[in-house]
Design a protein around this motif. Structure first.
Motif, PDB file in Angstrom:
ATOM      1  N   ALA A  69     -10.610  -6.782   8.377  1.00 49.87           N
ATOM      2  CA  ALA A  69      -9.173  -7.031   8.378  1.00 49.87           C
ATOM      3  C   ALA A  69      -8.444  -6.210   7.332  1.00 49.87           C
ATOM      4  CB  ALA A  69      -8.923  -8.524   8.132  1.00 49.87           C
ATOM      5  N   ALA A  70      -9.140  -5.217   6.766  1.00 53.67           N
ATOM      6  CA  ALA A  70      -8.533  -4.422   5.701  1.00 53.67           C
ATOM      7  C   ALA A  70      -7.286  -3.702   6.200  1.00 53.67           C
ATOM      8  CB  ALA A  70      -9.552  -3.409   5.168  1.00 53.67           C
ATOM      9  N   GLU A  71      -6.389  -3.435   5.263  1.00 51.27           N
ATOM     10  CA  GLU A  71      -5.152  -2.745   5.603  1.00 51.27           C
ATOM     11  C   GLU A  71      -5.441  -1.367   6.191  1.00 51.27           C
ATOM     12  OE1 GLU A  71      -1.029  -1.212   3.413  1.00 51.27           O
ATOM     13  OE2 GLU A  71      -2.561  -2.314   2.292  1.00 51.27           O
ATOM     14  N   GLY A  72      -4.789  -1.035   7.271  1.00 47.37           N
ATOM     15  CA  GLY A  72      -4.959   0.268   7.882  1.00 47.37           C
ATOM     16  C   GLY A  72      -6.005   0.313   8.971  1.00 47.37           C
ATOM     17  N   VAL A  73      -6.804  -0.754   9.142  1.00 48.84           N
ATOM     18  CA  VAL A  73      -7.818  -0.784  10.189  1.00 48.84           C
ATOM     19  C   VAL A  73      -7.142  -1.151  11.497  1.00 48.84           C
ATOM     20  CG1 VAL A  73      -9.926  -1.901  10.991  1.00 48.84           C
ATOM     21  CG2 VAL A  73      -9.625  -1.396   8.561  1.00 48.84           C
ATOM     22  N   ASP A  74      -7.361  -0.345  12.539  1.00 48.21           N
ATOM     23  CA  ASP A  74      -6.638  -0.567  13.786  1.00 48.21           C
ATOM     24  C   ASP A  74      -7.189  -1.764  14.546  1.00 48.21           C
ATOM     25  OD1 ASP A  74      -8.893   0.233  15.279  1.00 48.21           O
ATOM     26  OD2 ASP A  74      -8.211   2.311  15.403  1.00 48.21           O
ATOM     27  N   ALA A  75      -6.495  -2.124  15.599  1.00 52.69           N
ATOM     28  CA  ALA A  75      -6.825  -3.343  16.338  1.00 52.69           C
ATOM     29  C   ALA A  75      -8.207  -3.267  16.959  1.00 52.69           C
ATOM     30  CB  ALA A  75      -5.766  -3.589  17.409  1.00 52.69           C
ATOM     31  N   ASP A  76      -8.599  -2.096  17.462  1.00 55.45           N
ATOM     32  CA  ASP A  76      -9.919  -1.961  18.078  1.00 55.45           C
ATOM     33  C   ASP A  76     -11.027  -2.222  17.071  1.00 55.45           C
ATOM     34  OD1 ASP A  76      -8.810  -1.378  20.529  1.00 55.45           O
ATOM     35  OD2 ASP A  76      -9.018   0.797  20.319  1.00 55.45           O
ATOM     36  N   ASP A  77     -10.856  -1.678  15.866  1.00 56.31           N
ATOM     37  CA  ASP A  77     -11.882  -1.887  14.849  1.00 56.31           C
ATOM     38  C   ASP A  77     -11.888  -3.333  14.359  1.00 56.31           C
ATOM     39  OD1 ASP A  77     -12.967   0.665  14.852  1.00 56.31           O
ATOM     40  OD2 ASP A  77     -11.524   1.433  13.400  1.00 56.31           O
ATOM     41  N   GLN A  78     -10.722  -3.952  14.298  1.00 56.41           N
ATOM     42  CA  GLN A  78     -10.691  -5.361  13.927  1.00 56.41           C
ATOM     43  C   GLN A  78     -11.394  -6.213  14.976  1.00 56.41           C
ATOM     44  OE1 GLN A  78      -7.089  -7.094  12.304  1.00 56.41           O
ATOM     45  NE2 GLN A  78      -6.242  -5.066  11.884  1.00 56.41           N
ATOM     46  N   GLN A  79     -11.215  -5.868  16.248  1.00 60.72           N
ATOM     47  CA  GLN A  79     -11.890  -6.607  17.309  1.00 60.72           C
ATOM     48  C   GLN A  79     -13.397  -6.371  17.242  1.00 60.72           C
ATOM     49  OE1 GLN A  79     -10.500  -8.857  19.648  1.00 60.72           O
ATOM     50  NE2 GLN A  79     -12.708  -9.277  19.767  1.00 60.72           N
ATOM     51  N   MET A  80     -13.786  -5.118  16.974  1.00 60.48           N
ATOM     52  CA  MET A  80     -15.204  -4.807  16.820  1.00 60.48           C
ATOM     53  C   MET A  80     -15.820  -5.646  15.708  1.00 60.48           C
ATOM     54  SD  MET A  80     -17.256  -2.850  14.530  1.00 60.48           S
ATOM     55  CE  MET A  80     -16.215  -1.516  13.930  1.00 60.48           C
ATOM     56  N   ALA A  81     -15.135  -5.716  14.553  1.00 59.42           N
ATOM     57  CA  ALA A  81     -15.648  -6.498  13.434  1.00 59.42           C
ATOM     58  C   ALA A  81     -15.759  -7.972  13.790  1.00 59.42           C
ATOM     59  CB  ALA A  81     -14.749  -6.311  12.209  1.00 59.42           C
TER      60      ALA A  81
END
Length: 457
Positions: A69-81
């Protein structure tokens, strides 16, 4: 056990789709981002080095959702995490599991789950061995096998070429026979000189049952990769037979002796470049090549050709040359067969991240080229091993490159993949102690890799 079957070379290169964006210039190389990885991960040296179960007992089982959820991480990477947070808890993986996902282009740690935990990495150790070998010796380095003559004896001198074949020996024999006949000699004794390496021993953490099937005693001379107790005498006997077939009488049995300083050079054979040997080793996870490379790397750095000498050089290369963290890092061999090896997933990911940096492309490019591709026949990620054939992971066939690792009680998968935008994602997953069937564990691991790729969204 780590797979040690001989490789059938593949001609299809890994070429994932998507563009490669320009990467920013980094101060201090990948060490900048590595500090971030280790800050997110929770270090616990004493528990980790004591064994995987000790760390788990500390109660630190939280996933790294903050990284996702770090600042600058896009939605796809947040979903991946978020998906990884759920899927890493798969019962097939057991409770001692660690993992890290890095964005190699932005220097962000996208996901971390006990990434500093030092677990048994199995054949993922070969990533460290390859990095050190290519750095110390260079990708163009070739190993030399020689034949010398003195006092009525032809001596076959081993030079650490674990890829020497019967065909190579036949060429050496033909050259030697031509020289003997020109000198009017029709009979000769045959000896082998494998003094380049210290006497073979078992590495700390190896089971005695590993010899000679999973790994042969490590000698400087071998032919056709044969798994026998004395590979040097075996090679000498093959050489003697070839001499006899060419019309030279061989007197007595093949013996072991050190070549004399006054012996006359008769013939020599040079191996393929080290880059090709590393590719071969990684594709099939060849334990014997890995152990030979560890010794040759030690010699190349001026250290004794022993397990200890090689491990020392690996540590120096990773730490001093590339800035890789060695927190909780402990290896006792070059293949990963040792059950006392410990490497955190964070460190494995740091090693792999080097492969995405242009300044290391020449030196370390063979590692990237040699990593098995999901679904690649003839590699350890091929269909013959049941990899990436699960409904959840089939989508990643051809899209993931990774080094496998398999021992009783340890499964690892560390590699790279590209996003749809062509950006590198580097990952490492290691589990120890799962009670599930090995194939089920591997299916779960493959699913994590497919999650990183994004095809299993």
């Amino acid at each position: 056990m780590s797979n040690s079957a001989e490789e059938t070379q593949q001609t299809t290169a890994f070429a994932p789709g998507g563009r490669r964006r320009h990467r920013k210039t980094r101060e201090g190389g990948s060490g900048v981002r590595r500090a971030v990885v280790l800050a997110i991960a929770v270090p616990m040296a004493s528990a980790a080095l004591a064994g995987p179960s000790a760390f788990a007992a500390s109660g630190n089982g939280a996933t790294g959702t903050a990284a996702g959820a770090a600042e600058g991480v896009d939605a796809d990477d947040q979903q991946m995490a978020a998906n990884l947070d759920t899927r890493v808890l798969d019962q097939r993986l057991g409770s001692d599991v660690s993992g890290v996902v890095l964005d190699a282009d932005s220097d962000e740690t996208l996901w971390d789950h006990n990434g500093a935990t030092a677990l048994m990495p199995a054949s993922n150790v070969k990533l460290a061995t390859s990095t050190a070998a290519l750095t110390v010796l260079g990708p163009d380095h070739r190993f030399t096998t020689k034949v010398v003559y003195g006092d009525g004896t032809l001596t076959l001198v081993g030079g650490g070429d674990r890829t020497l074949t019967s065909a190579d020996l036949a060429e050496l024999a033909q050259t030697a026979v031509a020289g003997l006949k020109q000198a009017g000699l029709t009979s000769v004794k045959v000896a082998v000189d494998d003094s380049l390496f210290a006497a073979p021993t078992l590495a700390d953490g190896w089971n005695e049952g590993y010899y000679p099937d999973s790994v042969a005693p490590v000698r400087a001379l071998v032919v056709d990769g044969r798994g026998v107790q004395d590979t040097s005498i075996d090679a000498g006997q093959t050489f003697a037979k070839l001499l006899a077939e060419d019309g030279v009488t061989v007197d007595g049995d093949v013996t072991r002796q050190k070549a004399g300083h006054r012996d006359v050079p008769v013939a020599r054979h040079k191996s393929a470049p080290l880059a090709d040997i590393v590719k071969k080793m990684l594709k099939t996870s060849d334990n014997n090549i890995a152990e030979t490379l560890l010794r040759m790397t030690a010699l190349g750095a001026g250290r004794p050709a022993t397990f200890e000498g090689g491990a020392e050089v690996v540590r120096q290369v990773l730490s001093h040359r590339y800035g890789v963290s060695l927190d909780h890092f402990e290896i006792h061999d070059g293949s990963g067969l040792s059950r006392t090896d410990r490497i955190p997933a964070a460190t494995l990911a740091q090693i792999l991240e080097l492969l995405t940096e242009p300044q290391y492309a020449y030196t370390l490019g063979a590692i990237l080229d040699g990593l098995p591709v999901a679904g690649e026949a003839g590699s350890t990620l091929g269909p013959e091993w049941g990899r990436f054939d699960d409904p959840n992971s089939q989508c990643a066939v051809g899209k993931v490159q990774a080094k496998t690792g398999t021992l009783t009680g340890a499964v690892a998968l560390s590699g790279l993949t590209r996003t749809e935008d062509g950006e590198w994602r580097v990952f490492s997953f290691v589990e120890n102690g799962s009670a599930a069937a090995p194939n089920d564990i591997k299916d779960a691991m493959d699913g994590l890799a497919a999650t990183v790729n994004g095809c299993w969204a």
